[in-house]
Design a protein around this motif. Sequence first.
Motif, mmCIF file in Angstrom:
data_model
loop_
_atom_site.group_PDB
_atom_site.id
_atom_site.type_symbol
_atom_site.label_atom_id
_atom_site.label_comp_id
_atom_site.label_asym_id
_atom_site.label_seq_id
_atom_site.Cartn_x
_atom_site.Cartn_y
_atom_site.Cartn_z
ATOM 1 N N GLN A 233 -9.239 3.594 7.127
ATOM 2 C CA GLN A 233 -10.375 3.112 7.923
ATOM 3 C C GLN A 233 -11.289 4.270 8.335
ATOM 4 O OE1 GLN A 233 -9.521 0.251 10.953
ATOM 5 N NE2 GLN A 233 -11.676 -0.028 11.393
ATOM 6 N N ALA A 234 -10.680 5.410 8.651
ATOM 7 C CA ALA A 234 -11.491 6.580 9.027
ATOM 8 C C ALA A 234 -12.332 7.039 7.828
ATOM 9 C CB ALA A 234 -10.587 7.710 9.511
ATOM 10 N N ALA A 235 -11.729 7.015 6.636
ATOM 11 C CA ALA A 235 -12.477 7.414 5.435
ATOM 12 C C ALA A 235 -13.626 6.434 5.198
ATOM 13 C CB ALA A 235 -11.541 7.440 4.221
ATOM 14 N N ALA A 236 -13.354 5.137 5.394
ATOM 15 C CA ALA A 236 -14.404 4.123 5.206
ATOM 16 C C ALA A 236 -15.529 4.326 6.217
ATOM 17 C CB ALA A 236 -13.806 2.722 5.350
ATOM 18 N N ALA A 237 -15.154 4.718 7.431
ATOM 19 C CA ALA A 237 -16.172 4.927 8.472
ATOM 20 C C ALA A 237 -17.147 6.022 8.061
ATOM 21 C CB ALA A 237 -15.495 5.279 9.797
ATOM 22 N N ARG A 238 -16.636 7.068 7.401
ATOM 23 C CA ARG A 238 -17.525 8.175 7.010
ATOM 24 C C ARG A 238 -18.560 7.729 5.979
ATOM 25 N NH1 ARG A 238 -13.010 11.244 8.560
ATOM 26 N NH2 ARG A 238 -11.913 10.942 6.595
ATOM 27 N N ASN A 239 -18.228 6.658 5.217
ATOM 28 C CA ASN A 239 -19.218 6.123 4.262
ATOM 29 C C ASN A 239 -19.845 4.824 4.778
ATOM 30 O OD1 ASN A 239 -19.030 8.128 2.252
ATOM 31 N ND2 ASN A 239 -17.102 7.265 1.529
ATOM 32 N N THR A 240 -19.542 4.493 6.032
ATOM 33 C CA THR A 240 -20.001 3.232 6.668
ATOM 34 C C THR A 240 -19.865 2.023 5.728
ATOM 35 O OG1 THR A 240 -22.292 3.854 6.168
ATOM 36 C CG2 THR A 240 -21.540 4.162 8.437
ATOM 37 N N ILE A 241 -18.657 1.824 5.233
ATOM 38 C CA ILE A 241 -18.402 0.653 4.377
ATOM 39 C C ILE A 241 -17.317 -0.218 5.013
ATOM 40 C CG2 ILE A 241 -19.124 1.725 2.212
ATOM 41 C CD1 ILE A 241 -16.091 2.115 1.594
ATOM 42 N N PRO A 242 -17.312 -1.515 4.696
ATOM 43 C CA PRO A 242 -16.296 -2.398 5.263
ATOM 44 C C PRO A 242 -14.923 -2.165 4.639
ATOM 45 C CG PRO A 242 -17.728 -3.616 3.777
ATOM 46 C CD PRO A 242 -18.285 -2.223 3.867
ATOM 47 N N VAL A 243 -13.903 -2.485 5.420
ATOM 48 C CA VAL A 243 -12.541 -2.311 4.941
ATOM 49 C C VAL A 243 -11.702 -3.492 5.418
ATOM 50 C CG1 VAL A 243 -12.160 -0.726 6.886
ATOM 51 C CG2 VAL A 243 -10.531 -0.766 5.061
ATOM 52 N N THR A 244 -10.860 -3.984 4.527
ATOM 53 C CA THR A 244 -9.887 -5.009 4.904
ATOM 54 C C THR A 244 -8.539 -4.309 5.017
ATOM 55 O OG1 THR A 244 -11.084 -6.615 3.581
ATOM 56 C CG2 THR A 244 -8.839 -7.203 4.183
ATOM 57 N N LEU A 245 -7.903 -4.433 6.161
ATOM 58 C CA LEU A 245 -6.608 -3.776 6.365
ATOM 59 C C LEU A 245 -5.520 -4.828 6.524
ATOM 60 C CD1 LEU A 245 -7.322 -0.904 8.953
ATOM 61 C CD2 LEU A 245 -7.217 -0.749 6.459
ATOM 62 N N GLU A 246 -4.578 -4.832 5.600
ATOM 63 C CA GLU A 246 -3.403 -5.703 5.702
ATOM 64 C C GLU A 246 -2.220 -4.785 5.974
ATOM 65 O OE1 GLU A 246 -3.466 -8.856 5.684
ATOM 66 O OE2 GLU A 246 -5.086 -9.586 4.426
ATOM 67 N N LEU A 247 -1.801 -4.713 7.233
ATOM 68 C CA LEU A 247 -0.809 -3.702 7.610
ATOM 69 C C LEU A 247 0.539 -4.352 7.934
ATOM 70 C CD1 LEU A 247 -3.259 -1.546 9.741
ATOM 71 C CD2 LEU A 247 -2.831 -1.454 7.287
ATOM 72 N N GLY A 248 1.295 -3.708 8.752
ATOM 73 C CA GLY A 248 2.671 -4.154 8.966
ATOM 74 C C GLY A 248 2.810 -5.243 10.014
ATOM 75 N N GLY A 249 4.056 -5.493 10.401
ATOM 76 C CA GLY A 249 4.322 -6.525 11.395
ATOM 77 C C GLY A 249 5.680 -6.352 12.044
ATOM 78 N N LYS A 250 5.889 -7.096 13.122
ATOM 79 C CA LYS A 250 7.202 -7.195 13.773
ATOM 80 C C LYS A 250 7.307 -8.661 14.190
ATOM 81 C CE LYS A 250 10.963 -5.180 15.112
ATOM 82 N NZ LYS A 250 11.873 -4.510 14.145
ATOM 83 N N SER A 251 7.276 -9.513 13.192
ATOM 84 C CA SER A 251 6.999 -10.927 13.440
ATOM 85 C C SER A 251 8.182 -11.652 14.082
ATOM 86 C CB SER A 251 6.612 -11.591 12.120
ATOM 87 O OG SER A 251 5.458 -10.954 11.612
#
Length: 478
Positions: A233-251
């Motif tokens: 997300q930080a890398a995407a911010a430097r190019n101001t582009i959208p990012v979809t993040l599918e991360l972990g869980g503790k469901s």
Amino acid sequence: MNMHSNYIGGAWTSAARMIDVISPSDGRKLAEIPRSGAAEVDAAVSAAQAALDGEWGKLNATARGRLLLRLSQLITRDAEALARLESDDVGKPVSQARSDVTSCARYFEYYAGAADKVHGETIPSLNDHLVMTIYEPHGVTAHIVPWNYPLQMMGRSVAPALAMGNAIVLKPAEDTPLTAIALAKLAEEAGFPQGSFNVVTGLGEEAGAALAAHPGISHISFTGSREVGMLVQAAAARNTIPVTLELGGKSPQIVFADAALVDAATAIVKAITQNAGQTCSAGSRVLIEDSIYDSFTADLAKRFRELRVGAGADDLDLGPLVNAKQKERVEAYIALARKDGLSILAETEIAARTDNNGFFVRPTLIGDVPPEHRLAQEEIFGPVLVAIRIKNEDDAVAIANGTPYGLAAGVWTADMGRGLRLAKRIKSGQVFINNYGAGGGVEMPFGGVKASGHGREKGFEALYGFASMKMIAIKHGG
Ligand code: NAD
């Protein structure tokens, strides 16, 4: 020994350095893949841009859909070989790998049909204007996928992006790249124009980081750990582009005394042991109403002891973990449980004939875990289930919401009013009432809140994530 190549701009190209791919079931070397860096990533992004400016960019949505459908058919044609490859590479039981192939084919089929059904609107505004919206592809999209369900994750991420007309650069996980390379071969056979479908293999911190930071990409779809998600997300911010993040869980799986307890126990054990617990939406905490806590955990313990663990090819209930690092990580959590005096209710035996070089871990059920304990807070990503007592609905909600994550939750109760109240109060991307996973359908939008990420994949919703809406206003006079 298979020496693999990258697939860039419709050509198979090697890199100066290679990485070994290891079998989790017995530690043997399966193949070598390119250890790509900035140069290979740059070539792939340029090839994708050229595809958008060329043949791929000129195809209409129906033609794109037909290519996706053809790819789905080829995946189905090669289903058994792909399942064996995935099982060897990830270590998962071959029947679980077969179902991953079916899902992957289904993603391409679903988004093939959807490709020409995304359309904009006209908006009533000024009398002398026509205002409309249209959806356009972002451009070159980057797809960084994890090692737990490579075929499923690739289908989920790549198929909607292609359906919307993006040109993709896919970076599979270094531990499990083999089916990504197989998929690229099938995309080539299906007739995807050069550069529309690119695969670059390599290490996360090299190829992955170079891709995430590349100024030529317009969207990143990342599935993986929270830690790397933050870097992406930080890398995407430097190019101001959208990012979809599918991360972990503790469901959490929440079980009330009035639930159909046999159904609940069956689903709860499956949800933490499938893929050896290496599932983002694994139900890794079970919250049990006090009055049935002892009998229900006794039933879970019995089921844990009956689980069969062995090599992927043996096709038992669980395979090994993906690599030595994951095995050490999961065993460290089990050791922590012992050190802190937590109650180990069950530990499954591992089949005697498994290879000592395999990365096997004993599925473990741990009882009366304090909700704030690290085992109840952190994503273990292995076949370890923690049981927690709950007093009532409020208690259930407080504990369910009391971790950084918010991916999935299960509620087991005969009282549908209570089920719905909890579904509304639990902070997570999806809630299942009296089931868990609902068959994993491609049609169901999926994603997280809080530390589990943002954006939605799967279902029709995913298409909008891979498109940018443009408003056009025409003044025609009145
Ligand atoms: P990971 O974050 O280590 O790796 C994921 C991918 O990112 C790999 O392809 C890796 O090579 C790449 N990567 C690593 N470092 C990078 C960097 N600095 N820059 C760019 N890319 C980099 O995750 P993992 O260990 O492979 O997967 C397990 C995690 O994935 C778990 O947390 C799990 O919950 C999560 N996951 C989430 C979902 C979901 O849909 N929410 C699905 C599957 C897995």
